[in-house]
Design an enzyme around this catalytic site. Structure first.
Site, mmCIF file in Angstrom:
data_model
loop_
_atom_site.group_PDB
_atom_site.id
_atom_site.type_symbol
_atom_site.label_atom_id
_atom_site.label_comp_id
_atom_site.label_asym_id
_atom_site.label_seq_id
_atom_site.Cartn_x
_atom_site.Cartn_y
_atom_site.Cartn_z
ATOM 1 N N TYR A 100 0.534 -1.159 0.349
ATOM 2 C CA TYR A 100 0.174 0.077 -0.421
ATOM 3 C C TYR A 100 0.508 0.989 -0.234
ATOM 4 O O TYR A 100 1.908 1.456 0.276
ATOM 5 C CB TYR A 100 -0.955 0.003 1.557
ATOM 6 C CG TYR A 100 0.246 0.326 2.358
ATOM 7 C CD1 TYR A 100 0.113 1.505 3.438
ATOM 8 C CD2 TYR A 100 0.044 -0.896 3.016
ATOM 9 C CE1 TYR A 100 0.894 1.496 4.356
ATOM 10 C CE2 TYR A 100 0.911 0.019 4.448
ATOM 11 C CZ TYR A 100 1.100 0.868 4.746
ATOM 12 O OH TYR A 100 2.090 1.253 5.841
ATOM 13 N N PHE A 110 2.455 9.790 2.851
ATOM 14 C CA PHE A 110 2.778 10.179 4.827
ATOM 15 C C PHE A 110 2.908 8.071 5.422
ATOM 16 O O PHE A 110 3.750 8.002 6.049
ATOM 17 C CB PHE A 110 1.730 10.511 5.445
ATOM 18 C CG PHE A 110 0.197 9.939 5.634
ATOM 19 C CD1 PHE A 110 -0.426 8.108 6.073
ATOM 20 C CD2 PHE A 110 -0.913 9.816 3.959
ATOM 21 C CE1 PHE A 110 -1.598 7.480 5.304
ATOM 22 C CE2 PHE A 110 -1.915 9.168 4.251
ATOM 23 C CZ PHE A 110 -2.114 8.154 4.693
ATOM 24 N N ASP A 111 2.641 6.731 4.225
ATOM 25 C CA ASP A 111 3.646 5.878 4.871
ATOM 26 C C ASP A 111 2.930 5.032 3.904
ATOM 27 O O ASP A 111 3.018 5.161 2.536
ATOM 28 C CB ASP A 111 2.146 5.300 5.631
ATOM 29 C CG ASP A 111 2.463 4.414 6.732
ATOM 30 O OD1 ASP A 111 3.844 4.087 6.477
ATOM 31 O OD2 ASP A 111 1.927 3.756 7.166
ATOM 32 N N ILE A 130 -7.606 1.105 10.348
ATOM 33 C CA ILE A 130 -8.650 2.538 10.562
ATOM 34 C C ILE A 130 -9.998 1.897 10.286
ATOM 35 O O ILE A 130 -10.209 0.866 9.617
ATOM 36 C CB ILE A 130 -7.833 3.498 9.732
ATOM 37 C CG1 ILE A 130 -7.797 3.565 8.435
ATOM 38 C CG2 ILE A 130 -6.530 4.584 11.051
ATOM 39 C CD1 ILE A 130 -7.520 4.636 7.618
ATOM 40 N N TYR A 156 -8.537 8.661 11.009
ATOM 41 C CA TYR A 156 -7.700 9.185 11.869
ATOM 42 C C TYR A 156 -8.058 10.215 13.159
ATOM 43 O O TYR A 156 -8.234 10.624 13.610
ATOM 44 C CB TYR A 156 -6.302 9.529 12.189
ATOM 45 C CG TYR A 156 -5.049 8.294 11.909
ATOM 46 C CD1 TYR A 156 -4.885 7.562 12.514
ATOM 47 C CD2 TYR A 156 -5.235 8.249 10.561
ATOM 48 C CE1 TYR A 156 -4.393 6.352 12.368
ATOM 49 C CE2 TYR A 156 -4.366 7.004 9.880
ATOM 50 C CZ TYR A 156 -3.640 5.573 11.772
ATOM 51 O OH TYR A 156 -3.412 4.830 10.811
ATOM 52 N N PHE A 172 -5.316 6.022 0.430
ATOM 53 C CA PHE A 172 -4.709 4.316 -0.053
ATOM 54 C C PHE A 172 -4.832 3.451 -1.315
ATOM 55 O O PHE A 172 -5.856 3.502 -2.029
ATOM 56 C CB PHE A 172 -4.887 3.547 1.011
ATOM 57 C CG PHE A 172 -4.578 4.258 2.647
ATOM 58 C CD1 PHE A 172 -3.239 3.915 2.960
ATOM 59 C CD2 PHE A 172 -5.323 4.957 3.559
ATOM 60 C CE1 PHE A 172 -2.684 4.475 4.457
ATOM 61 C CE2 PHE A 172 -5.272 5.631 4.817
ATOM 62 C CZ PHE A 172 -3.843 5.291 5.072
#
Length: 180
Positions: A100, A110-111, A130, A156, A172
């Protein structure tokens, strides 16, 4: 018990007064929910949902997302399938192994599982991720590639997390490698 000594009467009165003071102080320290700095009113929740919806639609327009291919679930989660998978949809209680990339609406990453150098494994439906992930993965199959557009309340929320600000819409790109 009958108290006749004036000192005993004064002492008993003092204990009663102190007890009453403690009880009153206890009740007065109980705040209404709306005085709690973390309390969110239903109106604030609805306003944020509308703002998230606007943010997602604005993102679609700005990034030329073909909205005829996007599915919106009742929760507000949007899914754009880029490559169809095979077999049954992932069920709660199954493990999904995925690659991902997580982005914000500015398209800043961010990730990513690629940063870790290995796929990410998650027990679907167990609250390990999440809500938007848990719900989105249960719409996907092995081999499927999709984008999840996750409103903040399925991400979040009002608190954010690490480098993700509060009330952030998340995007995502997910590739389901394996399901077991």
């Amino acid at each position: 018990m009958h108290l006749t000594n004036p000192k005993q009467k004064l002492s008993a009165w003092f204990v009663k007064a102190l007890f009453l003071l403690v009880v009153v102080a206890s009740f007065s320290s109980c705040k209404e929910d709306n005085e709690n700095p973390y309390y969110v009113t239903p109106e604030q929740v609805e306003a944020q949902k509308k703002l998230d919806e606007q943010t997602i639609r604005k993102y679609f327009r700005a990034n030329n997302v073909d909205t005829t291919k996007v599915v919106r679930l009742n929760s507000g989660l949007y899914i754009l399938t880029k490559k169809a998978g095979e077999g049954n949809v992932i069920k709660a209680g199954q493990y999904a192994e995925v690659n991902y990339v997580g982005r914000n609406v500015s398209n800043d990453v961010f990730d990513s599982s690629f940063r870790a150098g290995k796929p990410f494994s998650v027990l679907v439906g167990a609250g390990q991720v999440i809500k938007g992930w848990d719900e989105g993965l249960q719409q996907m199959r092995k081999g499927e590639e999709a984008n999840l557009y996750i409103p903040s309340y399925l991400g979040y929320g009002m608190y954010g997390s690490g480098n993700i600000p509060p009330n952030s819409v998340l995007i995502f790109e997910i590739d389901v490698l394996n399901v077991r």
